[in-house]
Design a protein around this motif. Structure first.
Motif, PDB file in Angstrom:
ATOM      1  N   LEU A  30       0.826  -1.200   0.000  1.00  0.00           N
ATOM      2  CA  LEU A  30       0.000   0.000   0.000  1.00  0.00           C
ATOM      3  C   LEU A  30       0.866   1.257   0.000  1.00  0.00           C
ATOM      4  N   ILE A  31       1.852   1.292   0.854  1.00  0.00           N
ATOM      5  CA  ILE A  31       2.727   2.469   0.941  1.00  0.00           C
ATOM      6  C   ILE A  31       3.558   2.620  -0.331  1.00  0.00           C
ATOM      7  N   GLY A  32       4.112   1.507  -0.814  1.00  0.00           N
ATOM      8  CA  GLY A  32       4.905   1.557  -2.048  1.00  0.00           C
ATOM      9  C   GLY A  32       4.073   1.980  -3.247  1.00  0.00           C
ATOM     10  N   GLY A  33       2.867   1.418  -3.365  1.00  0.00           N
ATOM     11  CA  GLY A  33       1.985   1.769  -4.477  1.00  0.00           C
ATOM     12  C   GLY A  33       1.534   3.218  -4.412  1.00  0.00           C
ATOM     13  N   ALA A  34       1.235   3.681  -3.203  1.00  0.00           N
ATOM     14  CA  ALA A  34       0.833   5.089  -3.051  1.00  0.00           C
ATOM     15  C   ALA A  34       1.989   6.015  -3.410  1.00  0.00           C
ATOM     16  N   ALA A  35       3.209   5.655  -2.996  1.00  0.00           N
ATOM     17  CA  ALA A  35       4.380   6.476  -3.314  1.00  0.00           C
ATOM     18  C   ALA A  35       4.606   6.528  -4.827  1.00  0.00           C
ATOM     19  N   LEU A  36       4.492   5.366  -5.500  1.00  0.00           N
ATOM     20  CA  LEU A  36       4.657   5.345  -6.963  1.00  0.00           C
ATOM     21  C   LEU A  36       3.572   6.183  -7.649  1.00  0.00           C
ATOM     22  N   THR A  37       2.350   6.080  -7.167  1.00  0.00           N
ATOM     23  CA  THR A  37       1.252   6.845  -7.763  1.00  0.00           C
ATOM     24  C   THR A  37       1.481   8.346  -7.593  1.00  0.00           C
ATOM     25  N   ILE A  38       1.841   8.756  -6.387  1.00  0.00           N
ATOM     26  CA  ILE A  38       2.089  10.186  -6.131  1.00  0.00           C
ATOM     27  C   ILE A  38       3.270  10.682  -6.957  1.00  0.00           C
ATOM     28  N   ALA A  39       4.325   9.868  -7.048  1.00  0.00           N
ATOM     29  CA  ALA A  39       5.490  10.267  -7.841  1.00  0.00           C
ATOM     30  C   ALA A  39       5.128  10.410  -9.320  1.00  0.00           C
ATOM     31  N   ALA A  40       4.303   9.481  -9.835  1.00  0.00           N
ATOM     32  CA  ALA A  40       3.901   9.554 -11.238  1.00  0.00           C
ATOM     33  C   ALA A  40       3.031  10.789 -11.492  1.00  0.00           C
ATOM     34  N   VAL A  41       2.120  11.109 -10.574  1.00  0.00           N
ATOM     35  CA  VAL A  41       1.276  12.294 -10.717  1.00  0.00           C
ATOM     36  C   VAL A  41       2.135  13.552 -10.653  1.00  0.00           C
ATOM     37  N   ALA A  42       3.048  13.608  -9.704  1.00  0.00           N
ATOM     38  CA  ALA A  42       3.907  14.785  -9.567  1.00  0.00           C
ATOM     39  C   ALA A  42       4.777  14.967 -10.808  1.00  0.00           C
ATOM     40  N   PHE A  43       5.374  13.884 -11.308  1.00  0.00           N
ATOM     41  CA  PHE A  43       6.214  13.986 -12.506  1.00  0.00           C
ATOM     42  C   PHE A  43       5.387  14.442 -13.706  1.00  0.00           C
ATOM     43  N   SER A  44       4.166  13.928 -13.816  1.00  0.00           N
ATOM     44  CA  SER A  44       3.291  14.317 -14.921  1.00  0.00           C
ATOM     45  C   SER A  44       2.966  15.807 -14.859  1.00  0.00           C
ATOM     46  N   LEU A  45       2.658  16.300 -13.672  1.00  0.00           N
ATOM     47  CA  LEU A  45       2.290  17.717 -13.539  1.00  0.00           C
ATOM     48  C   LEU A  45       3.485  18.642 -13.726  1.00  0.00           C
ATOM     49  N   VAL A  46       4.650  18.233 -13.216  1.00  0.00           N
ATOM     50  CA  VAL A  46       5.850  19.074 -13.337  1.00  0.00           C
ATOM     51  C   VAL A  46       6.347  19.113 -14.780  1.00  0.00           C
ATOM     52  N   SER A  47       6.315  17.965 -15.461  1.00  0.00           N
ATOM     53  CA  SER A  47       6.844  17.906 -16.825  1.00  0.00           C
ATOM     54  C   SER A  47       5.838  18.408 -17.856  1.00  0.00           C
ATOM     55  N   GLY A  48       4.571  18.489 -17.468  1.00  0.00           N
ATOM     56  CA  GLY A  48       3.557  18.955 -18.416  1.00  0.00           C
ATOM     57  C   GLY A  48       3.084  17.856 -19.348  1.00  0.00           C
ATOM     58  N   LYS A  49       3.504  16.641 -19.145  1.00  0.00           N
ATOM     59  CA  LYS A  49       3.083  15.514 -19.991  1.00  0.00           C
ATOM     60  C   LYS A  49       1.920  14.808 -19.280  1.00  0.00           C
ATOM     61  N   PHE A  50       0.737  15.293 -19.588  1.00  0.00           N
ATOM     62  CA  PHE A  50      -0.443  14.831 -18.868  1.00  0.00           C
ATOM     63  C   PHE A  50      -0.867  13.420 -19.253  1.00  0.00           C
ATOM     64  N   LEU A  51      -0.329  12.893 -20.346  1.00  0.00           N
ATOM     65  CA  LEU A  51      -0.627  11.499 -20.688  1.00  0.00           C
ATOM     66  C   LEU A  51      -0.004  10.529 -19.672  1.00  0.00           C
ATOM     67  N   LEU A  52       0.993  11.011 -18.932  1.00  0.00           N
ATOM     68  CA  LEU A  52       1.594  10.166 -17.895  1.00  0.00           C
ATOM     69  C   LEU A  52       0.638   9.927 -16.727  1.00  0.00           C
ATOM     70  N   LEU A  53      -0.457  10.677 -16.675  1.00  0.00           N
ATOM     71  CA  LEU A  53      -1.462  10.441 -15.643  1.00  0.00           C
ATOM     72  C   LEU A  53      -2.106   9.056 -15.800  1.00  0.00           C
ATOM     73  N   PHE A  54      -2.086   8.533 -17.037  1.00  0.00           N
ATOM     74  CA  PHE A  54      -2.589   7.168 -17.239  1.00  0.00           C
ATOM     75  C   PHE A  54      -1.706   6.156 -16.522  1.00  0.00           C
ATOM     76  N   ILE A  55      -0.408   6.410 -16.498  1.00  0.00           N
ATOM     77  CA  ILE A  55       0.505   5.528 -15.753  1.00  0.00           C
ATOM     78  C   ILE A  55       0.222   5.640 -14.260  1.00  0.00           C
ATOM     79  N   ALA A  56      -0.032   6.847 -13.782  1.00  0.00           N
ATOM     80  CA  ALA A  56      -0.381   7.033 -12.380  1.00  0.00           C
ATOM     81  C   ALA A  56      -1.681   6.295 -12.054  1.00  0.00           C
ATOM     82  N   ALA A  57      -2.648   6.353 -12.965  1.00  0.00           N
ATOM     83  CA  ALA A  57      -3.903   5.632 -12.749  1.00  0.00           C
ATOM     84  C   ALA A  57      -3.661   4.122 -12.718  1.00  0.00           C
ATOM     85  N   ALA A  58      -2.758   3.638 -13.558  1.00  0.00           N
ATOM     86  CA  ALA A  58      -2.422   2.209 -13.554  1.00  0.00           C
ATOM     87  C   ALA A  58      -1.754   1.823 -12.232  1.00  0.00           C
ATOM     88  N   PHE A  59      -0.865   2.682 -11.728  1.00  0.00           N
ATOM     89  CA  PHE A  59      -0.245   2.416 -10.421  1.00  0.00           C
ATOM     90  C   PHE A  59      -1.305   2.384  -9.313  1.00  0.00           C
TER      91      PHE A  59
END
Length: 175
Positions: free
Chosen positions: A24-53
């Motif tokens: 749970l903690i690892g998955g939440a960390a990966l999801t938050i990291a993917a969302v943060a990277f998507s928002l910082v980089s401006g590549k909003f398609l990476l939100l699908f990876i966050a949703a998969a996580f």
């Protein structure tokens, strides 16, 4: 009413809690990291990876909610594994008259390496009991399970006397 020869108990598996919370903690960390990277980089398609996580974290969390159901009817013991409170998988059916040894797990004799070990307990601690028997499908088998006082009292009355199993209920009432 089902009668005096019927007992049922559901016990949750407790010795996998560290694994569950780690996922749970690892998955939440990966999801938050993917969302943060998507928002910082401006590549909003990476939100699908966050949703998969997030979906993967939820899926593994739910499927690690394991319970065991013990049903004793007459002299037949049925054990069913319940996954995610919805999927049922029959684990074992045996007659308690076939038990060749029964007692607390801490007092158990070592079994041979070729024997089948059926784990259906909440945790392999001082509350666990063992039952040795020969099973038609699995051969020499050791069942490790966590029965309650009601089931233990029933077994004390119905197990073969050669096993010498005795049980007295623990008092849980506060006066």
């Amino acid at each position: 009413m089902l009668g005096s020869d019927y007992r049922e108990l559901i016990v949750p598996k407790l010795d996998n809690q560290g694994k569950k919370y780690g996922m749970l903690i690892g998955g939440a960390a990966l999801t938050i990291a993917a969302v943060a990277f998507s928002l910082v980089s401006g590549k909003f398609l990476l939100l699908f990876i966050a949703a998969a996580f997030a979906f993967g974290t939820w899926y593994f969390w739910i499927n690690n909610n394991i319970e065991y159901e013990y049903i004793i009817s007459g002299d037949e013991l049925q054990i069913t594994k319940i996954l995610a409170q919805s999927k049922r998988k029959p684990l074992l059916t045996v007659s308690i008259k076939q038990f060749t040894a029964f007692g607390k797990l801490q007092e158990a004799e070592p079994i041979s390496a070729s024997a089948t070990k059926a784990l259906a307990c909440s945790a392999q601690d001082d509350t666990a009991f063992y039952a040795d028997f020969d099973h038609a499908d699995y051969g020499q088998t050791r069942l490790i399970w966590t029965p309650n006082d009601d089931i233990l009292l029933y077994l004390a009355k119905h197990l073969p006397r050669t096993l010498g199993f005795r049980w007295e209920a623990t008092s849980t009432t506060d006066a």
